[in-house]
Write a protein that holds these residues in place. Structure first.
Motif, PDB file in Angstrom:
ATOM      1  N   PRO A  63       0.848  -1.191   0.000  1.00 64.80           N
ATOM      2  CA  PRO A  63       0.000   0.000   0.000  1.00 64.80           C
ATOM      3  C   PRO A  63       0.883   1.240   0.000  1.00 64.80           C
ATOM      4  CG  PRO A  63      -0.714  -1.566   1.679  1.00 64.80           C
ATOM      5  CD  PRO A  63       0.606  -2.051   1.153  1.00 64.80           C
ATOM      6  N   PRO A  64       0.489   2.335  -0.533  1.00 63.83           N
ATOM      7  CA  PRO A  64      -0.870   2.673  -0.936  1.00 63.83           C
ATOM      8  C   PRO A  64      -1.179   2.367  -2.404  1.00 63.83           C
ATOM      9  CG  PRO A  64       0.460   4.645  -1.024  1.00 63.83           C
ATOM     10  CD  PRO A  64       1.361   3.518  -0.554  1.00 63.83           C
ATOM     11  N   ARG A  65      -0.303   1.648  -3.083  1.00 65.50           N
ATOM     12  CA  ARG A  65      -0.548   1.344  -4.506  1.00 65.50           C
ATOM     13  C   ARG A  65      -1.902   0.666  -4.656  1.00 65.50           C
ATOM     14  NH1 ARG A  65       3.220   0.999  -8.990  1.00 65.50           N
ATOM     15  NH2 ARG A  65       1.816   0.839 -10.756  1.00 65.50           N
ATOM     16  N   ARG A  66      -2.685   1.084  -5.631  1.00 67.17           N
ATOM     17  CA  ARG A  66      -4.036   0.547  -5.834  1.00 67.17           C
ATOM     18  C   ARG A  66      -4.010  -0.900  -6.304  1.00 67.17           C
ATOM     19  NH1 ARG A  66      -6.691   4.480  -9.772  1.00 67.17           N
ATOM     20  NH2 ARG A  66      -7.463   2.473 -10.395  1.00 67.17           N
ATOM     21  N   THR A  67      -2.999  -1.257  -7.104  1.00 65.30           N
ATOM     22  CA  THR A  67      -2.883  -2.652  -7.526  1.00 65.30           C
ATOM     23  C   THR A  67      -1.941  -3.375  -6.581  1.00 65.30           C
ATOM     24  OG1 THR A  67      -1.127  -2.033  -9.078  1.00 65.30           O
ATOM     25  CG2 THR A  67      -3.343  -2.274  -9.992  1.00 65.30           C
ATOM     26  N   ASP A  68      -2.411  -4.484  -6.010  1.00 67.66           N
ATOM     27  CA  ASP A  68      -1.504  -5.259  -5.164  1.00 67.66           C
ATOM     28  C   ASP A  68      -0.692  -6.228  -6.006  1.00 67.66           C
ATOM     29  OD1 ASP A  68      -3.495  -7.177  -5.639  1.00 67.66           O
ATOM     30  OD2 ASP A  68      -3.560  -7.871  -3.580  1.00 67.66           O
ATOM     31  N   LEU A  69      -1.160  -6.530  -7.221  1.00 66.91           N
ATOM     32  CA  LEU A  69      -0.457  -7.415  -8.148  1.00 66.91           C
ATOM     33  C   LEU A  69      -0.557  -6.852  -9.560  1.00 66.91           C
ATOM     34  CD1 LEU A  69       0.819 -10.169  -9.087  1.00 66.91           C
ATOM     35  CD2 LEU A  69      -1.549 -10.925  -9.384  1.00 66.91           C
ATOM     36  N   TYR A  70       0.585  -6.847 -10.239  1.00 65.74           N
ATOM     37  CA  TYR A  70       0.604  -6.438 -11.648  1.00 65.74           C
ATOM     38  C   TYR A  70       1.579  -7.381 -12.351  1.00 65.74           C
ATOM     39  CZ  TYR A  70      -0.063  -3.323 -15.591  1.00 65.74           C
ATOM     40  OH  TYR A  70      -0.426  -2.803 -16.801  1.00 65.74           O
ATOM     41  N   ALA A  71       1.057  -8.209 -13.233  1.00 68.20           N
ATOM     42  CA  ALA A  71       1.890  -9.185 -13.945  1.00 68.20           C
ATOM     43  C   ALA A  71       1.951  -8.824 -15.424  1.00 68.20           C
ATOM     44  CB  ALA A  71       1.335 -10.591 -13.770  1.00 68.20           C
ATOM     45  N   ASP A  72       3.149  -8.832 -15.954  1.00 66.43           N
ATOM     46  CA  ASP A  72       3.372  -8.579 -17.377  1.00 66.43           C
ATOM     47  C   ASP A  72       3.532  -9.898 -18.104  1.00 66.43           C
ATOM     48  OD1 ASP A  72       3.843  -5.581 -17.773  1.00 66.43           O
ATOM     49  OD2 ASP A  72       5.158  -6.029 -16.083  1.00 66.43           O
ATOM     50  N   ILE A  73       2.879 -10.016 -19.249  1.00 62.48           N
ATOM     51  CA  ILE A  73       3.134 -11.162 -20.120  1.00 62.48           C
ATOM     52  C   ILE A  73       4.395 -10.799 -20.900  1.00 62.48           C
ATOM     53  CG2 ILE A  73       2.253 -12.602 -21.987  1.00 62.48           C
ATOM     54  CD1 ILE A  73       0.662 -12.747 -19.298  1.00 62.48           C
ATOM     55  N   THR A  74       5.398 -11.663 -20.819  1.00 62.61           N
ATOM     56  CA  THR A  74       6.708 -11.398 -21.424  1.00 62.61           C
ATOM     57  C   THR A  74       7.271 -12.683 -22.011  1.00 62.61           C
ATOM     58  OG1 THR A  74       7.989 -11.991 -19.446  1.00 62.61           O
ATOM     59  CG2 THR A  74       7.219  -9.703 -19.591  1.00 62.61           C
ATOM     60  N   THR A  75       8.339 -12.539 -22.752  1.00 68.53           N
ATOM     61  CA  THR A  75       9.125 -13.719 -23.074  1.00 68.53           C
ATOM     62  C   THR A  75       9.772 -14.181 -21.768  1.00 68.53           C
ATOM     63  OG1 THR A  75      11.050 -12.354 -23.612  1.00 68.53           O
ATOM     64  CG2 THR A  75       9.603 -13.002 -25.461  1.00 68.53           C
ATOM     65  N   PRO A  76      10.247 -15.421 -21.690  1.00 64.06           N
ATOM     66  CA  PRO A  76      10.884 -15.865 -20.441  1.00 64.06           C
ATOM     67  C   PRO A  76      12.057 -14.959 -20.075  1.00 64.06           C
ATOM     68  CG  PRO A  76      10.411 -17.753 -21.844  1.00 64.06           C
ATOM     69  CD  PRO A  76      10.142 -16.520 -22.666  1.00 64.06           C
ATOM     70  N   PRO A  77      12.145 -14.578 -18.795  1.00 66.69           N
ATOM     71  CA  PRO A  77      13.263 -13.742 -18.355  1.00 66.69           C
ATOM     72  C   PRO A  77      14.599 -14.443 -18.621  1.00 66.69           C
ATOM     73  CG  PRO A  77      11.552 -13.809 -16.678  1.00 66.69           C
ATOM     74  CD  PRO A  77      11.192 -14.823 -17.715  1.00 66.69           C
ATOM     75  N   ARG A  78      15.564 -13.677 -19.140  1.00 66.37           N
ATOM     76  CA  ARG A  78      16.899 -14.212 -19.430  1.00 66.37           C
ATOM     77  C   ARG A  78      17.915 -13.449 -18.614  1.00 66.37           C
ATOM     78  NH1 ARG A  78      14.914 -18.354 -20.485  1.00 66.37           N
ATOM     79  NH2 ARG A  78      14.009 -18.791 -22.500  1.00 66.37           N
TER      80      ARG A  78
END
Length: 170
Positions: free
Chosen positions: A73-88
């Protein structure tokens, strides 16, 4: 292991997207966890630094087509996931991936996530010429994330809380 990690998101054409430096917190069965306290900075491309309003941790899973950010908090989103290529991991001090536009977000106090930026995904699919495999993997990842977040499946079951505590405490 490097204590600080450069995090670099690019777009499909290679242009620099969001980028920042985060502190390595550790690794578990879900992947590598990095953190940034409130007051840290991030940049969109080569733009000016943007101050981070709250502590957050990021999860970089192994061989998955997504990354996730868990916000205090105080961020309104507790989760934000990005669709990406696999992290390298280019080195212990740098991780990079391609942002594929689709995002899964959950607003604080809500159980159900929302799928965001489908219009941007459709536009960039044509503009950048996403391969059919990329489209299939991105779409499947978004569907999996929506279901996993809604069900509270690990790592969306509170696995981030101990990591976030480390960042919030300084």
């Amino acid at each position: 292991m490097a204590d600080l990690v450069r995090v670099i998101y690019r777009k499909y054409d290679g242009t620099l997207h969001w980028n920042t430096t985060m502190r390595r917190l550790g690794e578990d069965e879900h992947g590598v966890w990095l953190g940034q306290p409130a007051g840290g900075t991030t940049r969109k491309g080569t733009g000016p630094p943007v101050t981070v309003e709250c502590a957050h941790v990021a999860l970089f899973p192994r061989d998955a087509w997504w990354t996730a950010e868990f916000n205090a908090p105080p961020r309104r989103t507790d989760l934000y996931a990005d669709i990406t290529t696999p992290p390298r991991w280019r080195s212990a001090a740098e991780v990079t991936m391609v942002d594929l536009d689709l995002d899964v977000a959950r607003w604080r106090g809500q159980r159900e996530p929302r799928l965001l930026d489908e219009d941007e995904f459709a536009e960039h699919r044509l503009r950048y010429g996403y391969s059919e495999e990329t489209v299939a993997r991105a779409t499947a990842s978004a569907q999996w994330l929506m279901a996993a977040v809604a069900a509270g499946t690990a790592p969306f079951d509170g696995a981030h809380l101990g990591w976030l505590e480390q960042v919030a405490e300084g």
